[in-house]
Design a protein around this motif. Structure first.
Motif, PDB file in Angstrom:
ATOM      1  N   SER A 176       0.853  -1.194   0.000  1.00 24.45           N
ATOM      2  CA  SER A 176       0.000   0.000   0.000  1.00 24.45           C
ATOM      3  C   SER A 176       0.886   1.240   0.000  1.00 24.45           C
ATOM      4  N   THR A 192       0.842   5.683  -0.410  1.00 24.51           N
ATOM      5  CA  THR A 192       0.014   6.883  -0.412  1.00 24.51           C
ATOM      6  C   THR A 192       0.752   7.978  -1.179  1.00 24.51           C
ATOM      7  N   LEU A 211      -1.256  -1.004  -4.098  1.00 16.51           N
ATOM      8  CA  LEU A 211      -2.552  -0.344  -3.936  1.00 16.51           C
ATOM      9  C   LEU A 211      -2.269   1.128  -3.638  1.00 16.51           C
ATOM     10  N   SER A 251      -3.302   4.969  -2.747  1.00 14.73           N
ATOM     11  CA  SER A 251      -4.337   5.805  -2.141  1.00 14.73           C
ATOM     12  C   SER A 251      -3.851   7.250  -2.133  1.00 14.73           C
ATOM     13  N   LYS A 267      -8.671   5.242  -3.514  1.00 12.66           N
ATOM     14  CA  LYS A 267      -8.509   4.421  -2.307  1.00 12.66           C
ATOM     15  C   LYS A 267      -8.212   2.999  -2.769  1.00 12.66           C
ATOM     16  N   ASP A 268      -6.989   2.547  -2.477  1.00 11.95           N
ATOM     17  CA  ASP A 268      -6.573   1.185  -2.843  1.00 11.95           C
ATOM     18  C   ASP A 268      -6.778   0.887  -4.328  1.00 11.95           C
TER      19      ASP A 268
END
Lengths: 183, 281
Positions: free
Chosen positions: A4, A6, A24, A26, A158-159
């Protein structure tokens, strides 16, 4: 196991990503296709200010379908990236762009800029526009509205599922992936 | 003689636009599901499973399968016992595309001038229309929205008769492998052999409409289709070009008589979102 991350994607984050990593994303990303890239690069070449900040930014090569009433965005899968190959190296070198999301392979000029200045290229699933739209939670046009679907949007995601297709070390999943399954 | 109002053609075309964009034909969905089972690469399998899920979301929520809702390509068969009253058939179809893309919130992807202005026509017109006449008093219209990414990977080669089967085999296989991940594999490979320059390209496009999984009626071409498909799927290109064993879902060949000096071959690729919808008036 997906990683993940950001946005903004700093150089440090870029250098940690390797071709083949499932990621993923975000945070906020920008959209841009052929016509918007052409305008941005024209401004850069003329030494004029850009209507949008690209330092540590990620551009998603997409032209969504119009949102229906009550929807955040329409279908929003990636477009083919090689058409941006003429523009991306300039945005990476001169503006500090660090992330790109599209489909299909990038050329040597893009790879070279990604290695030298630190940028990563992610592949999203082409043709999965309805599915990808589910990871977009907000969308607004920030400039070039006259370009219609090619306007630059700011998306909040988001993801958002992507794969590191070409990393900042010159590795390409478009070479290593097919090589593993060639018979 | 049956009289058909041009407005009825417009309405029929308008009503085709959304279904064509949101509903993958059953044969294509089946081929994608089968592909997800056959695919050997874990990443490729994951991609194909997401593509199948995307197809289901699109159908259930009436959302476009892909944001590129395409160039509107129309194949219309006009029964020669029909008399169309009002505007021309072409104008009626164009109006249907205009209305349908607006009502369906579909993307407008056409620019008016291809080289200099490149200004969006804002209503996805004009469509490209192929008309032919058939016996009877009905009109059948197929709308096949064609995405830009796969269309860009099309090729035509004015081959020599001496190039033969091996020449065709190599040209088609190389075209698909060279396209890599750009046309959104797994693709459907439409091939035209014969005719003239433009006839050959049109056949390649029309071949994309054939049912996936159907067998060519001529056993020689059926064998060639299978040989080409197997070779493409041994290339390793895989879903989205990221590696795997499912690069194409089908190879469809169409042929037409050709000049003694020629053997044109055209390749038109369709992305996995192989959309089309049909109506009979």
């Amino acid at each position: 196991m997906a990683i993940s991350i950001t946005t903004p994607i700093t150089i440090e984050k870029v250098r940690q990503l390797k071709a083949g990593d499932e990621v993923l994303i975000s945070g906020e990303i920008l959209t841009g296709r052929d016509a918007a890239h052409k305008r941005l690069v024209t401004l850069v070449n003329e030494g004029k200010p850009l209507p949008v900040e690209l330092k540590d930014a990620t551009i998603y090569f997409v032209g969504p379908t119009p949102a229906r009433p009550g929807e955040v965005i329409g279908s929003a899968g990636p477009t083919t990236s090689y058409r941006m190959d003429a523009y991306s190296p300039i945005l990476i070198e001169k503006c500090g762009l660090t992330g790109m999301i599209g489909k299909g392979e990038r050329d040597e000029s893009v790879v070279s800029a990604m290695k030298e200045f630190g940028a990563v290229y992610f592949a999203a699933i082409g043709g999965a526009g309805a599915l990808i739209a589910q990871s977009i939670t907000a969308a607004e046009v920030i400039c070039y509205e006259d370009l219609g679907p090619e306007a630059i949007h700011r998306l909040t995601v988001k993801d958002f599922p992507v794969v590191v297709a070409q990393d900042s070390f010159g590795n390409s999943l478009f070479e290593s992936g097919p090589a593993m399954y060639r018979k | 003689m049956r009289i058909i109002k041009s407005e009825d053609i417009t309405t029929a075309v308008t009503n085709l636009c959304l279904p064509a964009a949101v509903k993958l034909p059953d044969d294509v969905m089946k081929a994608l599901r089968d592909g997800a089972v056959m695919e050997e690469s874990p990443l490729g399998k994951s991609i194909l499973n997401q593509v199948v899920l995307n197809g289901e979301i699109a159908r259930n929520e009436s959302r476009p399968i892909c944001q590129d809702t395409g160039y509107a390509v129309i194949f219309a068969e006009i029964g020669q016992e029909c008399f169309v009253e009002g505007s021309t058939i072409e104008a009626a179809i164009q109006q249907g595309i205009r209305d349908g893309y607006k009502a369906g919130y579909l993307r407008k992807s056409i620019v008016d001038d291809p080289l200099f202005d490149r200004k969006n026509s804002t209503d996805n017109t004009p469509a490209v229309i192929h008309l032919s006449t058939v016996p009877g008093d009905k009109i059948t219209i197929v709308l096949a929205p064609k995405g830009g990414g796969s269309e860009n990977m099309s090729k035509i080669n004015m081959m020599k008769p001496s190039d033969g089967e091996e020449g065709v085999f190599k040209f088609v296989v190389d075209s698909v492998i060279h396209a890599g991940g750009n046309p959104c594999p797994p693709t459907i490979v439409g091939v035209g052999i014969g005719g003239t320059f433009e006839k050959c390209a049109e056949m390649a496009k029309r071949s994309l409409l054939r049912e996936v999984g159907s067998v060519h009626p001529d056993p020689r071409y059926a064998a060639l289709e299978k040989r080409i498909l197997d070779e493409i799927n041994r290339s390793g290109v895989g879903p989205q070009g990221l590696g795997g064993t499912v690069t194409a879902l089908a190879v469809h060949i169409s042929t037409y008589p050709c000049h003694i000096a020629q053997m044109p071959v055209a390749v038109n690729l369709n992305c996995h979102a192989a959309r089309h919808a049909e109506v009979t008036i």
